[in-house]
Design a protein around this motif. Structure first.
Motif, short mmCIF file in Angstrom:
data_model
loop_
_atom_site.label_atom_id
_atom_site.label_comp_id
_atom_site.label_asym_id
_atom_site.label_seq_id
_atom_site.Cartn_x
_atom_site.Cartn_y
_atom_site.Cartn_z
N HIS A 211 28.63 -37.16 6.17
CA HIS A 211 28.55 -38.29 7.09
C HIS A 211 28.39 -39.59 6.32
CE1 HIS A 211 27.59 -40.14 11.04
NE2 HIS A 211 27.01 -41.03 10.26
N HIS B 34 31.10 -42.67 6.36
CA HIS B 34 30.77 -43.91 7.07
C HIS B 34 30.05 -44.94 6.20
CE1 HIS B 34 31.23 -40.86 10.31
NE2 HIS B 34 32.07 -41.78 10.70
N GLN C 146 27.25 -45.03 5.10
CA GLN C 146 25.98 -45.34 5.72
C GLN C 146 25.30 -44.03 6.07
OE1 GLN C 146 26.00 -48.72 8.27
NE2 GLN C 146 24.21 -48.80 6.95
N ALA C 147 24.05 -43.89 5.65
CA ALA C 147 23.33 -42.67 6.01
C ALA C 147 22.90 -42.76 7.47
CB ALA C 147 22.11 -42.52 5.12
N LEU C 148 22.81 -41.62 8.12
CA LEU C 148 22.29 -41.60 9.49
C LEU C 148 20.85 -42.07 9.46
CD1 LEU C 148 23.60 -38.24 10.93
CD2 LEU C 148 24.05 -40.48 11.89
N ARG C 149 20.42 -42.76 10.49
CA ARG C 149 19.02 -43.14 10.58
C ARG C 149 18.20 -41.88 10.86
NH1 ARG C 149 17.73 -47.07 14.77
NH2 ARG C 149 19.36 -46.03 15.96
N SER D 13 18.62 -40.29 14.28
CA SER D 13 19.92 -39.69 14.54
C SER D 13 20.10 -38.40 13.75
CB SER D 13 21.03 -40.67 14.17
OG SER D 13 20.71 -41.95 14.59
N SER E 228 18.08 -35.69 15.37
CA SER E 228 18.75 -35.24 16.60
C SER E 228 19.92 -34.33 16.29
CB SER E 228 19.25 -36.44 17.41
OG SER E 228 18.18 -37.23 17.83
N TRP E 229 20.66 -34.68 15.22
CA TRP E 229 21.79 -33.86 14.83
C TRP E 229 21.31 -32.49 14.35
CZ3 TRP E 229 23.47 -31.29 10.54
CH2 TRP E 229 24.79 -30.81 10.58
N PHE F 289 25.72 -37.94 22.47
CA PHE F 289 25.34 -36.53 22.63
C PHE F 289 24.93 -35.91 21.30
CE2 PHE F 289 26.74 -32.02 22.77
CZ PHE F 289 25.90 -31.58 23.77
N ARG F 290 25.69 -36.21 20.25
CA ARG F 290 25.42 -35.60 18.95
C ARG F 290 24.21 -36.19 18.25
NH1 ARG F 290 31.17 -35.69 17.03
NH2 ARG F 290 31.97 -33.79 17.92
N TYR F 291 24.10 -37.52 18.29
CA TYR F 291 23.11 -38.19 17.44
C TYR F 291 22.00 -38.89 18.21
CZ TYR F 291 26.80 -37.42 14.05
OH TYR F 291 27.75 -36.84 13.25
N ASN F 292 22.07 -38.84 19.55
CA ASN F 292 21.05 -39.49 20.36
C ASN F 292 20.87 -40.96 19.98
OD1 ASN F 292 19.11 -39.64 22.34
ND2 ASN F 292 17.45 -39.05 20.97
N GLU F 293 21.97 -41.62 19.70
CA GLU F 293 21.94 -43.06 19.45
C GLU F 293 23.26 -43.65 19.92
OE1 GLU F 293 22.01 -44.20 15.30
OE2 GLU F 293 24.00 -43.37 15.05
N GLN G 280 32.04 -47.78 13.77
CA GLN G 280 32.49 -46.39 13.92
C GLN G 280 33.37 -46.22 15.14
OE1 GLN G 280 29.85 -42.81 13.70
NE2 GLN G 280 28.81 -44.11 12.21
N GLN H 76 36.66 -47.62 14.36
CA GLN H 76 37.33 -46.66 13.47
C GLN H 76 37.95 -45.51 14.24
OE1 GLN H 76 34.67 -45.24 10.42
NE2 GLN H 76 35.20 -46.95 9.09
N HIS I 294 22.32 -51.37 12.43
CA HIS I 294 22.66 -51.55 11.02
C HIS I 294 23.06 -52.99 10.72
CE1 HIS I 294 22.49 -47.26 10.47
NE2 HIS I 294 23.29 -47.11 11.51
N TYR I 295 24.04 -53.49 11.46
CA TYR I 295 24.58 -54.83 11.17
C TYR I 295 24.38 -55.81 12.32
CZ TYR I 295 26.80 -52.50 7.23
OH TYR I 295 27.02 -51.79 6.08
#
Lengths: 205, 263
Positions: free
Chosen positions: A67, A71, A73-76, A79, A82-83, B107-111, B117, B120, B150-151
């Motif tokens: 990931h 991207h 960028q590391a997941l926070r 996140s 959760s994954w 759903f996957r990352y709860n964010e 992205q 993209q 992030h940004y």
């Protein structure tokens, strides 16, 4: 018996895992690292069914790395946790579920996590308790294994979210000492890691 | 010769062009103008509607509960609004795809999906149509206005070839050259939302053919941070709010300090 502890403090998360590898009643070795550094600001302890643990930890490690490469960028921490929880929950509902318990400690360095009061510490410490059933909770301190029966009450009494790193280490040592004193089959050695704004590093107790 | 290399999207001409893609981009530069400006505390989007007329019945237009008339500006996720220029039918399909991608991420990352992205994901899809044969590319350019941890605030543009880029202020559709040079002249770093709204309104009125601006020709949206919840707040203006904003801004031209908030 396997034990892992973790606690948050002012600008850091401490995670600790025993280093015993046992099979049946035999202690095979006492220097097995049951923690995994998952990213620049993310670390995890794992325990549970031997074999499942390493397999799952490496699966998580590789996927989070992928990931990050994709991207830039590391997941926070939120996140990523959760994954990981989803991966465990999906696994539980498959033919061959992983039986793994995790503590995921991270430090959120994203711009939005740096509020006025946390400017000096450079982000926000995060800790997640995850068990093999896919239960997840964000917590100020956590433990897995038989050690948790002793450590949680101590952490309840002595944990301070504003504690300095030295105070945090002292609280962690208190937990480990109590387990050594009271648990019949207490582990002898622990691997301790801290994650803060500078990243993940090992701490000597 | 003219017909040899432009009948298929996926075949290069001898001088290295993919003509169908370039035609699609050309089609977009005749579409209704969409303008975006990045401010320090938010993002502003405005779009020109081309399909108008007294007999057009907008009473059943689906606003999706977000306001607006749902023709040019869409909510893709709680943290992203997009303005589209090009074929409306293609745009609807892309908007649907984007919303699904955003929900899959949640759903996957709860964010909420990071803005880049999401851009993209759409570009991966669009690029596919420049490489796999038999299909025509999406005749759509989008402006994404979004926020992520992030940004913070961001503004992206993507085109039919699958290229995307980040901007402080940009414009797609008809007269985008004029609008962009206007923006280049007037844009300042650290521009406030209020000034950005003014800049967008002024640029829009100079870019569009019609002499008077009205909600029947204009869609408008902002993305800010909700001061109470500290979460992104997307607002697509309702026709009445657009009119109020235009009215207030026309008055505000002499007195810049006047509050320009829509009623």
């Amino acid at each position: 018996m396997e034990c892992s502890f973790a606690l948050t403090g002012n600008g850091y998360v401490l995670v600790a895992s025993d280093t015993t590898a046992a099979r049946s009643i035999v202690k095979m070795k006492t220097d097995e690292d049951k923690t995994k550094v998952l990213g620049p600001h993310l670390v995890m302890t794992y325990s549970g069914e031997p074999g499942d643990t390493v397999q799952f930890a490496e699966f998580v490690e590789r996927n989070l790395r992928l990931h990050q490469i994709r991207h830039h960028q590391a997941l926070r921490p939120q996140s990523a946790a959760s994954w990981i929880r989803r991966a465990l929950a999906d696994s539980l509902r498959s033919r061959s579920p992983y039986a793994v318990n995790l503590l995921v400690g991270g430090f959120d360095t994203s711009v939005a996590a740096i509020r006025e009061e946390t400017e000096a510490v450079g982000g926000e410490p995060k800790l997640y308790w995850i068990d093999y059933l896919g239960t997840m909770a964000e917590v100020p301190f956590a433990a897995h294994g038989y050690g948790s029966y002793f450590a949680l009450s101590l952490l309840d009494r002595y944990h301070n979210p504003q504690a300095s790193l030295d105070e945090g280490i002292a609280t962690l040592r208190r937990c480990i000492d109590e387990v050594s004193k009271r648990l019949i089959v207490a582990p002898s050695n622990y691997k301790v890691r801290v994650v803060d704004k500078d990243g993940v590093r090992e701490v000597e107790l | 010769m003219a017909r040899r290399y432009d009948s298929r999207t996926t075949i290069f001409s001898p001088d290295g062009h993919l003509y169908q893609i370039e035609y699609a981009m050309e089609a977009i530069s005749h579409a209704g103008t969409v303008l975006g400006v990045l401010a320090k505390d938010g993002v502003v989007l405005a779009a020109e509607k081309k399909v108008t007329g007294k007999l057009l019945d907008l009473s059943a237009a689906s606003t999706g509960g977000f306001g607006g008339s749902g023709e040019k500006i869409f909510m893709l996720n709680t943290n992203v609004v997009a303005g589209v220029a090009g074929l409306t039918a293609d745009a609807n399909s892309l908007v649907n795809y984007a919303r699904q991608a955003a929900q899959q991420h949640l759903f996957r990352y709860n964010e909420d999906i990071p803005v880049e992205q999401l851009a993209q994901r759409l570009c991966d899809l669009k690029q596919g149509y420049t490489q796999y044969g038999g299909l025509r590319p999406f005749g759509v350019s989008l402006l994404y206005a979004g926020w992520d941890p992030h940004y913070q605030f961001q503004l992206y543009h993507s085109d039919p070839s699958g290229n995307y880029s980040g901007w402080k202020a940009t414009c797609i559709g008809a007269n985008n050259g004029t609008a962009q040079s206007l923006l280049k002249q007037e844009y300042k770093d650290d521009i406030t939302m209020e000034d950005a709204i003014g800049l967008v309104m002024r640029t829009m009125s100079k870019t569009m053919d019609s002499t008077t601006l009205g909600s029947e020709k204009l869609e408008f949206a902002t993305l800010t941070i909700d001061p109470k919840t500290k979460t992104p707040l997307a607002k697509i203006y309702r026709p009445a709010e657009v009119d109020a904003l235009l009215k207030k801004h026309d008055l505000a031209k002499k007195d810049e300090d006047t509050e320009m908030k829509a009623a």
